[in-house]
Design an enzyme around this catalytic site. Structure first.
Site, short mmCIF file in Angstrom:
data_model
loop_
_atom_site.label_atom_id
_atom_site.label_comp_id
_atom_site.label_asym_id
_atom_site.label_seq_id
_atom_site.Cartn_x
_atom_site.Cartn_y
_atom_site.Cartn_z
N ASP A 35 47.28 45.18 30.21
CA ASP A 35 47.91 43.94 29.75
C ASP A 35 48.57 43.16 30.89
OD1 ASP A 35 47.21 44.44 27.01
OD2 ASP A 35 48.79 45.95 26.99
N ASP B 203 45.91 48.63 35.34
CA ASP B 203 46.73 48.30 34.19
C ASP B 203 45.94 47.32 33.31
OD1 ASP B 203 49.16 47.80 32.58
OD2 ASP B 203 49.12 45.85 33.56
#
Ligand SMILES: [Mg+2]
Ligand SMILES: [Zn+2]
Length: 206
Positions: free
Chosen positions: A19, A17
């Site tokens: 952010d 991932d």
């Protein structure tokens, strides 16, 4: 097993991932100069480079659907991520993003899609691109939607619990295999696992 970037056969891959996991969470930012690596990310990227496993970034980017920025802006983000990965010697396998949102303002992106996490579409696309089975992939994220996407896809899952998950909605696929405080700890777990697998393979008659 697949040929990747001249490294030969790969035993696994990292699905990351963006952010709040790889970089500090700066809501709807697509300005490369404001992208900062998260605490522990430098160590993690060095670890991934030593492992020689491909690293793909899998990211929800509903800012496109909301009309905050366009997909061309995400191209600049991808170029920046590729530069960061190269600096650490990481085999960057791509930036896979979902530009959709069910409540998007832009009709072209307003939909319930198969790629917005917790759906597993981005992870499946990344693994297919790399040529590695999902069961050999490790999904690392900072919220339980990342964990669910990883578990549904059949990956190993690690939650970086750095305070970004606040809802803690539980469900069948929302329990991570491991929980750590920062991404460098996630990288160490994967490296230890990779060593175990390599040792087991070495001890097995071929
Ligand atoms: Mg996140
Ligand atoms: Zn999508």
């Amino acid at each position: 097993m697949a040929m990747i970037g001249g490294h030969g056969t790969v035993d696994g891959a990292i699905l990351l991932d963006k952010d709040g996991t790889l970089v500090d969470d700066e809501p709807f930012n697509v300005e490369p100069s404001r992208i900062r690596l998260a605490p522990g990310a430098e160590q993690a990227l060095s670890e991934f480079a030593s492992l020689r496993w491909p690293v793909a970034v899998v990211s929800n980017q509903p800012g496109v659907a909301f009309g905050y920025f366009d997909e061309a802006s995400l191209h600049a983000v991808r170029v920046h991520l590729a530069r960061v990965m190269a600096r650490f010697g990481v085999d960057f396998a791509g930036f896979f993003y979902c530009a959709h949102h069910p409540q998007g303002r832009d009709a072209a992106y307003r939909m319930t899609c198969a790629c917005r996490k917790p759906a597993p579409g981005l992870l499946q696309a990344a693994a297919r691109h790399i040529g590695v089975p999902l069961s050999s992939c490790w999904m690392i994220g900072d919220i339980l939607d990342d964990v669910e996407a990883g578990n549904v896809a059949g990956c190993h899952t690690i939650l970086v619990d750095c305070g970004n998950e606040t809802v803690w909605q539980r469900g069948a696929h929302r329990t991570p295999d491991h929980t750590v405080a920062s991404i460098d700890a996630a990288a160490r777990i994967i490296a230890a696992h990779a060593t175990d697998v390599a040792l087991a393979n070495a001890g097995r008659p071929s």
